[in-house]
Design a protein around this motif. Structure first.
Motif, short mmCIF file in Angstrom:
data_model
loop_
_atom_site.label_atom_id
_atom_site.label_comp_id
_atom_site.label_asym_id
_atom_site.label_seq_id
_atom_site.Cartn_x
_atom_site.Cartn_y
_atom_site.Cartn_z
N LEU A 53 -13.21 -4.97 11.55
CA LEU A 53 -12.17 -3.98 11.50
C LEU A 53 -11.53 -4.04 10.02
CD1 LEU A 53 -9.88 -4.55 14.49
CD2 LEU A 53 -11.44 -2.88 14.09
N PRO A 54 -11.38 -3.00 9.53
CA PRO A 54 -10.84 -3.10 7.99
C PRO A 54 -9.25 -3.55 8.07
CG PRO A 54 -11.08 -0.63 8.63
CD PRO A 54 -11.74 -1.70 9.77
N GLU A 55 -8.88 -4.34 7.19
CA GLU A 55 -7.78 -4.99 7.05
C GLU A 55 -6.38 -3.97 7.54
OE1 GLU A 55 -5.76 -8.42 7.08
OE2 GLU A 55 -7.72 -8.14 7.10
N GLY A 56 -6.59 -2.84 7.03
CA GLY A 56 -5.48 -1.92 7.24
C GLY A 56 -5.59 -1.53 8.64
N THR A 57 -6.43 -1.71 9.69
CA THR A 57 -6.40 -1.50 11.01
C THR A 57 -6.09 -2.67 11.54
OG1 THR A 57 -8.21 0.09 10.81
CG2 THR A 57 -7.68 -0.82 12.98
N VAL A 58 -6.26 -3.75 11.06
CA VAL A 58 -5.76 -5.11 11.62
C VAL A 58 -4.19 -5.28 11.55
CG1 VAL A 58 -5.63 -7.60 11.38
CG2 VAL A 58 -7.90 -6.43 11.09
N ARG A 59 -3.58 -4.60 10.44
CA ARG A 59 -2.07 -4.78 10.27
C ARG A 59 -1.62 -3.30 10.08
NH1 ARG A 59 -1.22 -9.18 9.93
NH2 ARG A 59 0.97 -8.52 9.94
N LEU A 60 -2.04 -2.57 11.03
CA LEU A 60 -1.70 -1.10 11.21
C LEU A 60 -0.18 -0.91 11.36
CD1 LEU A 60 -2.85 1.94 10.95
CD2 LEU A 60 -3.00 1.56 13.53
N SER A 61 0.66 -0.29 10.36
CA SER A 61 1.90 -0.31 10.61
C SER A 61 2.46 0.86 9.65
CB SER A 61 2.56 -1.65 10.02
OG SER A 61 2.34 -2.76 10.76
N GLY A 62 3.57 1.45 10.44
CA GLY A 62 4.47 2.36 9.71
C GLY A 62 3.92 3.55 8.84
N ASP A 63 3.83 3.10 7.42
CA ASP A 63 3.43 4.10 6.61
C ASP A 63 2.49 3.43 5.39
OD1 ASP A 63 2.61 6.60 5.17
OD2 ASP A 63 4.48 6.49 3.86
N PHE A 64 1.42 4.22 4.98
CA PHE A 64 0.68 3.47 3.79
C PHE A 64 0.24 4.66 3.10
CE2 PHE A 64 -1.68 3.46 7.74
CZ PHE A 64 -2.87 4.03 7.61
N LEU A 65 -0.19 4.39 1.84
CA LEU A 65 -0.99 5.18 1.05
C LEU A 65 -2.58 5.19 1.31
CD1 LEU A 65 -1.45 7.06 -1.54
CD2 LEU A 65 -1.13 5.00 -2.97
N CYS A 66 -2.99 6.60 1.57
CA CYS A 66 -4.57 6.53 1.75
C CYS A 66 -4.93 7.10 0.22
CB CYS A 66 -4.91 7.45 2.73
SG CYS A 66 -4.06 7.00 4.42
N ALA A 67 -5.86 6.36 -0.26
CA ALA A 67 -6.58 6.82 -1.65
C ALA A 67 -7.76 6.35 -1.81
CB ALA A 67 -5.66 6.41 -2.89
N PRO A 68 -9.07 6.86 -1.38
CA PRO A 68 -8.89 8.22 -0.68
C PRO A 68 -8.59 8.24 0.61
CG PRO A 68 -11.19 7.42 -0.51
CD PRO A 68 -10.25 6.35 -1.26
N PHE A 69 -8.40 9.57 1.27
CA PHE A 69 -8.03 9.75 2.65
C PHE A 69 -9.61 9.59 3.55
CE2 PHE A 69 -7.67 12.22 6.65
CZ PHE A 69 -6.51 11.45 7.04
N SER A 70 -9.49 8.73 4.51
CA SER A 70 -10.81 8.48 5.31
C SER A 70 -11.82 7.76 4.61
CB SER A 70 -11.17 9.90 5.89
OG SER A 70 -12.24 9.69 6.81
N ARG A 71 -12.97 8.32 4.61
CA ARG A 71 -14.06 7.61 4.19
C ARG A 71 -14.15 7.42 2.44
NH1 ARG A 71 -16.11 11.62 7.66
NH2 ARG A 71 -16.40 12.85 5.70
N SER A 72 -14.31 6.11 2.22
CA SER A 72 -14.54 5.89 0.74
C SER A 72 -16.07 5.94 0.22
CB SER A 72 -14.17 4.19 0.38
OG SER A 72 -12.54 4.40 0.57
N ASP A 73 -16.58 7.05 0.05
CA ASP A 73 -17.92 7.34 -0.18
C ASP A 73 -18.17 7.71 -1.54
OD1 ASP A 73 -16.58 9.88 0.04
OD2 ASP A 73 -17.78 10.19 2.12
N VAL A 74 -17.25 7.46 -2.44
CA VAL A 74 -17.50 7.80 -3.99
C VAL A 74 -17.62 6.24 -4.46
CG1 VAL A 74 -16.73 8.52 -5.91
CG2 VAL A 74 -16.60 10.11 -3.93
N GLU A 75 -16.46 5.52 -4.24
CA GLU A 75 -16.10 4.39 -4.80
C GLU A 75 -16.11 3.47 -3.57
OE1 GLU A 75 -13.43 2.67 -8.35
OE2 GLU A 75 -12.32 3.10 -6.46
N GLU A 76 -16.66 2.13 -3.57
CA GLU A 76 -16.67 1.32 -2.45
C GLU A 76 -15.55 0.93 -2.10
OE1 GLU A 76 -19.28 -2.59 -0.48
OE2 GLU A 76 -19.68 -1.78 -2.45
N ALA A 77 -14.87 1.19 -0.91
CA ALA A 77 -13.79 0.35 -0.48
C ALA A 77 -13.54 0.73 1.07
CB ALA A 77 -12.57 1.36 -1.11
#
Length: 366
Positions: A53-77
């Motif tokens: 699981l991505p750490e953001g799913t493990v700690r899924l809470s409240g609100d957060f910034l997505c950058a990029p939104f969804s798939r990171s298919d340009v720069e690895e993340a």
């Protein structure tokens, strides 16, 4: 886990510095404590989770910034990028003459850009004012806020004027062995009260029903109306009104994630109930799609911000909560003269609000 909490009169907000998610938000209103934001049930359960699981799913809470939104298919993340999955540092945190202001910096860079998160609270304002700033960098980045609220008894929704709502080509959970969905994919409607359903007929997007087990995702495109973009959710059991506001010139779409027991696999396991993501963004699904050709661009909708050395890009966002009056969300919202005005039926209600914060009417970065 490191939690950093800021407070002003009548409101407190806590940020999980390990992933940049808002861990808690408490607003005092009507003699009660209103908690508009969701925290996934597994976050504090001390249970064993799948190891991929991505750490953001493990700690899924409240609100957060997505950058990029969804798939990171340009720069690895990871999914939704480093801002949603990695550590932030407190660079400033101090009282102001009318509240509190804190600045956080992402340890990772995004497309070479430094990313700052600025949280501001004002005494007597039931709102969290957020700004994100990208300094430097190269290429372009899609962005979105990801506020999530949850209901135990369903709710009613209202929105600023939208051009249309649309689903993607494919649902989030197409395999019935893993989950379920209710909306038709792909589909489109200018009438939010009548959206095509997967099984025929239509569904009302302004109503969140707890007996509808589903995992659905759709995009609302803002109309050109000259005011703030907004979503209002009247939570029935919680007896409050959750408000999410944006500048449509900065964040021209609102993506709705309806997650109500629609995923059967871990960590969701059918227990992620009554959750609504109200995800204001400048994005398509995935980084590559956002900076390339995509269906939103063909509709004239911007899906990324350009980055550049010696330049900065910022966008703002507001989340709030007030006690519910009359059981329904407002039909109209305006902001002016330090107030937000909500019109429900024949009644008008006013609440303190920084009416200059969203920069309505000012040109946004490209």
């Amino acid at each position: 886990m490191t939690i950093h909490t800021i407070k002003a009169r009548g409101i407190s907000v806590s940020l999980d510095l390990t992933v940049g998610h808002i861990a808690d938000m408490v607003v005092e209103g009507g003699g009660r404590q209103l908690k508009p934001l969701h925290r996934a049930p597994w976050v504090d359960a001390n249970e064993t989770l799948p190891d991929n699981l991505p750490e953001g799913t493990v700690r899924l809470s409240g609100d957060f910034l997505c950058a990029p939104f969804s798939r990171s298919d340009v720069e690895e993340a990871p999914l939704h990028g480093w801002p949603a999955n990695s550590a932030w540092d407190v660079t400033e945190s101090a009282a102001t003459e009318d509240g509190w202001r804190a600045v956080y910096r992402l340890r990772h860079k995004v497309m070479g850009a430094t990313v700052d998160k600025i949280l501001t609270l004002r005494d007597g304002h039931p709102f969290l004012y957020q700004e994100h700033v990208f300094s430097g960098g190269h290429g372009a980045i899609s962005v979105a806020h990801h506020p999530m609220t949850a209901m135990t008894g369903g709710g009613r929704l209202a929105f600023s004027p939208k051009r249309f709502a649309a689903t993607l080509d494919d649902p989030l959970e197409p395999d019935p062995a893993r989950g379920r969905f209710l909306l038709a994919y792909p589909a489109r409607s200018a009438d939010l009260s009548q959206f095509l359903a997967a099984g025929g007929g239509t569904l009302d997007l302004t109503e969140y029903r707890m007996d509808d087990r589903r995992e659905d995702f759709l995009t609302l495109v803002e109309a050109d109306h000259g005011g703030p973009g907004w979503t209002a959710l009247a939570r029935q059991a919680e007896d409050d009104l959750v408000l999410v506001l944006k500048n449509p010139a900065e964040l021209p779409i609102t993506m709705l994630w309806l997650s109500n027991g629609g995923r059967d696999y871990a960590p969701w396991s059918g227990r992620h109930l009554g959750v609504l993501g109200i995800e204001d963004g400048r994005a398509a699904v995935g980084h590559a799609a956002s900076i390339g050709d995509n269906w939103l661009k063909r509709e004239g909708v911007a899906t990324a911000f350009a980055l550049g050395e010696g330049q900065s890009v910022s966008f703002r966002h507001v989340i709030g909560a007030i006690p519910l009056a009359g059981g329904e969300p407002p039909q109209a919202i305006t902001t002016a003269d330090g107030r937000i005005r909500l019109v429900t039926g024949g009644a008008t209600r006013e609440v303190p609000f920084d009416s200059d914060f969203l920069r309505i009417g000012q040109p946004a970065a490209s």
